[in-house]
Scaffold this motif. Sequence first.
Motif, short mmCIF file in Angstrom:
data_model
loop_
_atom_site.label_atom_id
_atom_site.label_comp_id
_atom_site.label_asym_id
_atom_site.label_seq_id
_atom_site.Cartn_x
_atom_site.Cartn_y
_atom_site.Cartn_z
N ASP A 14 0.81 -1.22 0.00
CA ASP A 14 0.00 0.00 0.00
C ASP A 14 0.85 1.28 0.00
O ASP A 14 0.30 2.37 -0.10
CB ASP A 14 -1.00 0.00 1.16
CG ASP A 14 -0.37 -0.26 2.52
OD1 ASP A 14 0.74 -0.83 2.57
OD2 ASP A 14 -0.96 0.11 3.54
N LEU A 57 2.86 8.55 8.24
CA LEU A 57 1.79 7.55 8.16
C LEU A 57 0.44 8.18 7.77
O LEU A 57 -0.43 7.50 7.22
CB LEU A 57 1.68 6.76 9.48
CG LEU A 57 2.83 5.77 9.72
CD1 LEU A 57 2.81 5.24 11.16
CD2 LEU A 57 2.79 4.61 8.74
N LEU A 101 -6.47 -3.30 6.24
CA LEU A 101 -6.48 -1.93 5.73
C LEU A 101 -6.91 -1.85 4.26
O LEU A 101 -7.10 -0.77 3.72
CB LEU A 101 -5.11 -1.28 5.91
CG LEU A 101 -4.74 -0.95 7.37
CD1 LEU A 101 -3.34 -0.34 7.45
CD2 LEU A 101 -5.76 0.00 8.01
N HIS A 208 8.72 -4.45 12.68
CA HIS A 208 9.22 -3.07 12.60
C HIS A 208 9.65 -2.65 14.01
O HIS A 208 8.80 -2.57 14.90
CB HIS A 208 8.13 -2.11 12.17
CG HIS A 208 7.84 -2.10 10.71
ND1 HIS A 208 7.19 -3.12 10.06
CD2 HIS A 208 8.09 -1.15 9.77
CE1 HIS A 208 7.06 -2.80 8.78
NE2 HIS A 208 7.58 -1.61 8.57
N SER A 259 13.88 6.03 3.01
CA SER A 259 12.80 6.04 3.98
C SER A 259 13.28 6.57 5.33
O SER A 259 12.61 7.39 5.97
CB SER A 259 12.26 4.61 4.16
OG SER A 259 11.56 4.47 5.38
O1 LIG Z 1 8.23 2.71 7.63
C1 LIG Z 1 7.17 2.28 8.16
N1 LIG Z 1 7.12 2.06 9.50
C2 LIG Z 1 6.01 1.60 10.12
N2 LIG Z 1 4.88 1.33 9.48
C3 LIG Z 1 4.86 1.53 8.15
C4 LIG Z 1 5.97 2.00 7.43
N3 LIG Z 1 5.63 2.08 6.13
C5 LIG Z 1 4.34 1.70 6.04
N4 LIG Z 1 3.87 1.38 7.25
C6 LIG Z 1 2.51 0.94 7.62
C7 LIG Z 1 1.45 1.70 6.87
C8 LIG Z 1 0.80 0.66 6.01
O2 LIG Z 1 -0.57 0.90 5.85
C9 LIG Z 1 1.04 -0.61 6.78
C10 LIG Z 1 0.92 -1.90 6.01
O3 LIG Z 1 1.62 -1.91 4.83
O4 LIG Z 1 2.35 -0.43 7.28
#
Ligand SMILES: O=c1[nH]cnc2c1ncn2[C@H]1C[C@H](O)[C@@H](CO)O1
Length: 353
Positions: A14, A57, A101, A208, A259
């Motif tokens: 996404d 986000l 989502l 994460h 990122s």
């Molecule tokens: O870099 C990120 N860190 C934490 N969450 C993230 C990052 N990039 C995207 N997301 C979240 C937003 C998306 O809706 C979700 C699933 O892909 O994961």
Amino acid sequence: NPQHPAVELHVHLDGAIRPETILHFGRKRGVPLPGSTVDDLLKHVSYKTPLTLTQFLEKFNHYMPAIAGDREAVRRIAYELVETKAKEGVIYVEVRYSPHLLANCSVDPIPWGQTEGDLTPDEVVNLVNQGLQDGERDFRIKARSILCCMRHMPSWSPEVVELCKKYQNNSVVAIDLAGDESLKVEDSSEHKKAYEEAERCGIHRTVHAGEAGPPAMIKEAVYLLKAERIGHGYRVLDDPELYKELLRAKMHFEVCPWSSYLTGACLPDFGKHPVAQFRKDRANYSINTDDPLIFNSNIYKDYSIVKDYMGFTEEEFKRVNINAAQSSFLPEKEKQELLNKLYEAYGMVPNAS
Ligand SMILES: O=c1[nH]cnc2c1ncn2[C@H]1C[C@H](O)[C@@H](CO)O1
């Protein structure tokens, strides 16, 4: 010109949608968007100077209503991501997303202010699988997926692990925990239970951690959630003892250079980026795009950053991708096949023919 066949382990489905596709479905479904041309849309969705993880986000809010809840859209974004990656020279990609989502029913709350429909998280996984598999066939690369639990939504996690089980080795290879690490979640026992169940069922695990959060989050990921890889993990360097332990354990860090700049996870000075230390210490890490739509990027951007600002060499890129293949969540035999492809492309084995 792609520097190699590459392996990408950390890209959000996404966060990797083509702006054209967002505009197409916005128009088709009558969902208002912040722009009506690619440039306009990107002005709102993408950005060039650091925000916080929380602010970053929020970008998803601008365009997810155009995609979520639409069967054709969900299938198409998966298919197109495989095409994009194939064109970037990626031969194996692990694509991650939260099935919840992208759904508009059997999910509480219904995300993105959608009205209730009939697309369940389960069917989302099915559609993504179809898109990935069609993409694999048409673009001749390998794609697998990782289903994300969301930090702020522990109540979704039991279903995430059930979906991992149902679709295990039918595209789905692992579970992840994504979302806002800086947010305080009162009770994360549902995440923990989901990860225990994943371990019990042989489902691979990544988390994460240490992106916006402190090293304690990485400790929790490794020792409590039994993560086999860490998403980002930059802040491990704030805890030298933990860093030593994880180096010894050959823990894999999914590094996303561009990122990390744009989410404020790392200092803007690339000369001091954690990945420079990882390289020095010959740590196990990969180089990834994360959310190329929002970061207006592709895999070349991330490789250029480490090359131009940190002097990374072809030799290191080879090592990085071999590590990525080794830490991929493929079954052993497929992992060996992937490694052999890399060795051959990198001139590391004599051509047998
Ligand atoms: O870099 C990120 N860190 C934490 N969450 C993230 C990052 N990039 C995207 N997301 C979240 C937003 C998306 O809706 C979700 C699933 O892909 O994961």
